[in-house]
Design a protein around this motif. Structure first.
Motif, PDB file in Angstrom:
ATOM      1  N   LEU A   1       0.812  -1.212   0.000  1.00 38.67           N
ATOM      2  CA  LEU A   1       0.000   0.000   0.000  1.00 38.67           C
ATOM      3  C   LEU A   1       0.848   1.266   0.000  1.00 38.67           C
ATOM      4  O   LEU A   1       0.323   2.366  -0.199  1.00 38.67           O
ATOM      5  N   GLY A   2       2.151   1.126   0.249  1.00 37.40           N
ATOM      6  CA  GLY A   2       3.054   2.274   0.263  1.00 37.40           C
ATOM      7  C   GLY A   2       3.059   3.049   1.563  1.00 37.40           C
ATOM      8  O   GLY A   2       3.664   4.124   1.643  1.00 37.40           O
ATOM      9  N   VAL A   3       2.406   2.504   2.615  1.00 37.88           N
ATOM     10  CA  VAL A   3       2.335   3.246   3.881  1.00 37.88           C
ATOM     11  C   VAL A   3       3.527   2.954   4.787  1.00 37.88           C
ATOM     12  O   VAL A   3       3.778   3.685   5.751  1.00 37.88           O
ATOM     13  N   ILE A   4       4.259   1.861   4.535  1.00 36.45           N
ATOM     14  CA  ILE A   4       5.507   1.594   5.240  1.00 36.45           C
ATOM     15  C   ILE A   4       6.554   1.215   4.197  1.00 36.45           C
ATOM     16  O   ILE A   4       6.226   0.849   3.076  1.00 36.45           O
ATOM     17  N   ALA A   5       7.821   1.321   4.590  1.00 36.97           N
ATOM     18  CA  ALA A   5       8.912   1.006   3.658  1.00 36.97           C
ATOM     19  C   ALA A   5      10.017   0.301   4.416  1.00 36.97           C
ATOM     20  O   ALA A   5      10.337   0.666   5.553  1.00 36.97           O
ATOM     21  N   ARG A   6      10.608  -0.706   3.787  1.00 39.27           N
ATOM     22  CA  ARG A   6      11.729  -1.409   4.401  1.00 39.27           C
ATOM     23  C   ARG A   6      13.028  -0.737   3.983  1.00 39.27           C
ATOM     24  O   ARG A   6      13.151  -0.242   2.854  1.00 39.27           O
ATOM     25  N   LEU A   7      13.988  -0.723   4.899  1.00 38.00           N
ATOM     26  CA  LEU A   7      15.297  -0.174   4.587  1.00 38.00           C
ATOM     27  C   LEU A   7      16.097  -1.198   3.796  1.00 38.00           C
ATOM     28  O   LEU A   7      15.943  -2.402   3.996  1.00 38.00           O
ATOM     29  N   ALA A   8      16.939  -0.701   2.919  1.00 36.88           N
ATOM     30  CA  ALA A   8      17.777  -1.607   2.120  1.00 36.88           C
ATOM     31  C   ALA A   8      18.759  -2.362   3.002  1.00 36.88           C
ATOM     32  O   ALA A   8      19.079  -3.520   2.759  1.00 36.88           O
ATOM     33  N   ARG A   9      19.238  -1.700   4.070  1.00 35.02           N
ATOM     34  CA  ARG A   9      20.222  -2.312   4.963  1.00 35.02           C
ATOM     35  C   ARG A   9      19.510  -3.086   6.061  1.00 35.02           C
ATOM     36  O   ARG A   9      18.529  -2.624   6.627  1.00 35.02           O
ATOM     37  N   ARG A  10      20.006  -4.268   6.395  1.00 38.15           N
ATOM     38  CA  ARG A  10      19.475  -5.066   7.496  1.00 38.15           C
ATOM     39  C   ARG A  10      20.491  -5.128   8.634  1.00 38.15           C
ATOM     40  O   ARG A  10      21.687  -5.064   8.402  1.00 38.15           O
ATOM     41  N   ILE A  11      19.976  -5.269   9.834  1.00 37.91           N
ATOM     42  CA  ILE A  11      20.850  -5.449  10.982  1.00 37.91           C
ATOM     43  C   ILE A  11      21.347  -6.883  11.006  1.00 37.91           C
ATOM     44  O   ILE A  11      20.568  -7.834  10.945  1.00 37.91           O
ATOM     45  N   GLY A  12      22.670  -7.065  11.078  1.00 40.92           N
ATOM     46  CA  GLY A  12      23.243  -8.396  11.203  1.00 40.92           C
ATOM     47  C   GLY A  12      23.497  -9.088   9.890  1.00 40.92           C
ATOM     48  O   GLY A  12      24.071 -10.155   9.866  1.00 40.92           O
ATOM     49  N   GLY A  13      23.053  -8.501   8.772  1.00 40.83           N
ATOM     50  CA  GLY A  13      23.320  -9.106   7.476  1.00 40.83           C
ATOM     51  C   GLY A  13      22.138  -9.871   6.944  1.00 40.83           C
ATOM     52  O   GLY A  13      21.291 -10.374   7.687  1.00 40.83           O
ATOM     53  N   ILE A  14      22.082 -10.008   5.662  1.00 39.12           N
ATOM     54  CA  ILE A  14      20.918 -10.582   5.000  1.00 39.12           C
ATOM     55  C   ILE A  14      20.724 -12.059   5.324  1.00 39.12           C
ATOM     56  O   ILE A  14      19.619 -12.584   5.268  1.00 39.12           O
ATOM     57  N   THR A  15      21.791 -12.744   5.711  1.00 39.83           N
ATOM     58  CA  THR A  15      21.672 -14.184   5.979  1.00 39.83           C
ATOM     59  C   THR A  15      20.964 -14.482   7.286  1.00 39.83           C
ATOM     60  O   THR A  15      20.642 -15.622   7.561  1.00 39.83           O
ATOM     61  N   HIS A  16      20.714 -13.445   8.101  1.00 36.17           N
ATOM     62  CA  HIS A  16      20.102 -13.687   9.398  1.00 36.17           C
ATOM     63  C   HIS A  16      18.582 -13.705   9.358  1.00 36.17           C
ATOM     64  O   HIS A  16      17.945 -13.912  10.365  1.00 36.17           O
ATOM     65  N   GLY A  17      17.968 -13.447   8.207  1.00 37.56           N
ATOM     66  CA  GLY A  17      16.530 -13.650   8.104  1.00 37.56           C
ATOM     67  C   GLY A  17      15.698 -12.399   8.224  1.00 37.56           C
ATOM     68  O   GLY A  17      16.162 -11.325   8.568  1.00 37.56           O
ATOM     69  N   SER A  18      14.376 -12.564   7.966  1.00 39.46           N
ATOM     70  CA  SER A  18      13.469 -11.429   7.862  1.00 39.46           C
ATOM     71  C   SER A  18      13.202 -10.752   9.189  1.00 39.46           C
ATOM     72  O   SER A  18      12.756  -9.616   9.227  1.00 39.46           O
ATOM     73  N   ALA A  19      13.422 -11.427  10.309  1.00 36.30           N
ATOM     74  CA  ALA A  19      13.165 -10.807  11.603  1.00 36.30           C
ATOM     75  C   ALA A  19      14.045  -9.597  11.828  1.00 36.30           C
ATOM     76  O   ALA A  19      13.767  -8.785  12.702  1.00 36.30           O
ATOM     77  N   LEU A  20      15.114  -9.455  11.055  1.00 39.64           N
ATOM     78  CA  LEU A  20      16.019  -8.327  11.217  1.00 39.64           C
ATOM     79  C   LEU A  20      15.823  -7.277  10.130  1.00 39.64           C
ATOM     80  O   LEU A  20      16.633  -6.382   9.978  1.00 39.64           O
ATOM     81  N   THR A  21      14.757  -7.387   9.350  1.00 36.80           N
ATOM     82  CA  THR A  21      14.398  -6.325   8.422  1.00 36.80           C
ATOM     83  C   THR A  21      13.991  -5.091   9.217  1.00 36.80           C
ATOM     84  O   THR A  21      13.299  -5.188  10.223  1.00 36.80           O
ATOM     85  N   VAL A  22      14.425  -3.919   8.749  1.00 42.27           N
ATOM     86  CA  VAL A  22      14.130  -2.669   9.439  1.00 42.27           C
ATOM     87  C   VAL A  22      13.111  -1.887   8.622  1.00 42.27           C
ATOM     88  O   VAL A  22      13.221  -1.772   7.400  1.00 42.27           O
TER      89      VAL A  22
END
Length: 273
Positions: A68-89
């Protein structure tokens, strides 16, 4: 955003969706896991029977809000991409910002940009502290009377001369039970600041305390609680504050995250780590 577009977007948003947008506006940045803890708790606080089902529900809702465009995920993740979606910001998206502001009748739009890693890490650690307190309050362990994040918890004041200063705590927390209230300014320390910078911040707190501004409004001056990564850092900061003869050591409390709940919850007397 027109009144018509607000109504159209609102038709796609649940009350929980709107609370998620409001939290992203308030916290600025939150991980999937933090949003789960706030809005999709597992039993006994929520309807999800397991953490994995809560995570799936969170991911599904956040994906819909992203579309819907009301939230946006950051390109950078905490801990690196291999650590999974729970660390998406996540942060508030452009449409979400316009929606919330239009509902309040505020025409000015806030600009959202990709933050740097240092800023992002610090904001998420502050959020983790706040989320933990909200969870404790939701579990009935105490009441959370005030929880102010920056910049709402910042204080502008004049000290001595006509120079204006700004005290910038990370959080202001007021918790209570049936008998006591605990008032705390919170500094989330990541062991990245040199001790002289920590001491300068302590002197700013003491200058603000000397104005009496906070005491006139609430009848006391909140404890200044530094939450530091480990006992070694705690010892260094405590020794540095003690060595500063101009500082009142009774104002400052240095703890590790393990002591956070007992220090920021209602207590009969502060307890150092």
């Amino acid at each position: 955003m027109t009144s018509r577009s607000i109504v159209q977007l609102e038709q796609h948003l649940t009350e929980r969706d709107i609370r998620i947008l409001e939290d992203l506006e308030r916290f600025r940045l939150l991980t999937t896991r933090q949003l789960q803890r706030l809005h999709f708790p597992a039993v006994p606080l929520g309807p999800h029977t397991t953490s994995s089902s809560a995570t799936r529900g969170t991911t599904r809702v956040l994906g819909r809000l992203e579309n819907l465009g009301v939230i946006a995920r950051l390109a950078r993740r905490i801990g690196g991409i291999t650590h999974g979606s729970a660390l998406t910001v996540w942060q508030l998206g452009a449409a979400g910002d316009r929606f919330l502001r239009a509902r309040r009748g505020e025409p000015k739009r806030r600009r959202y940009i990709e933050p740097g890693r240092t800023f992002m890490t610090h904001m998420l650690e502050i959020a983790d502290t706040a989320v933990a307190l909200i969870e404790q309050a939701n579990a009935g362990r105490f009441e959370l009377l005030e929880l102010e994040l920056e910049p709402a918890c910042w204080r502008q004041f004049t000290s001595g001369s006509t120079a204006t200063m700004i005290l910038k705590p990370d959080l202001l927390v007021v918790s209570a039970d049936a008998e006591t209230e605990t008032h705390s300014f919170v500094e989330v320390d990541r062991d990245t600041e040199h001790l002289p910078a920590v001491l300068r911040k302590c002197h700013t707190y003491q200058r603000y305390r000397a104005t009496g501004n906070e005491q006139s409004g609430r009848g006391l001056f909140p404890a200044v609680v530094w939450i530091v990564p480990d006992a070694i850092r705690a010892k260094r900061i405590r020794e540095a504050i003690t060595a500063e003869k101009q500082l009142d050591t009774n104002v400052f409390w240095i703890i590790t995250p393990e002591s956070m709940n007992s220090q920021l919850a209602p207590y009969p007397a502060p307890v150092n780590t």
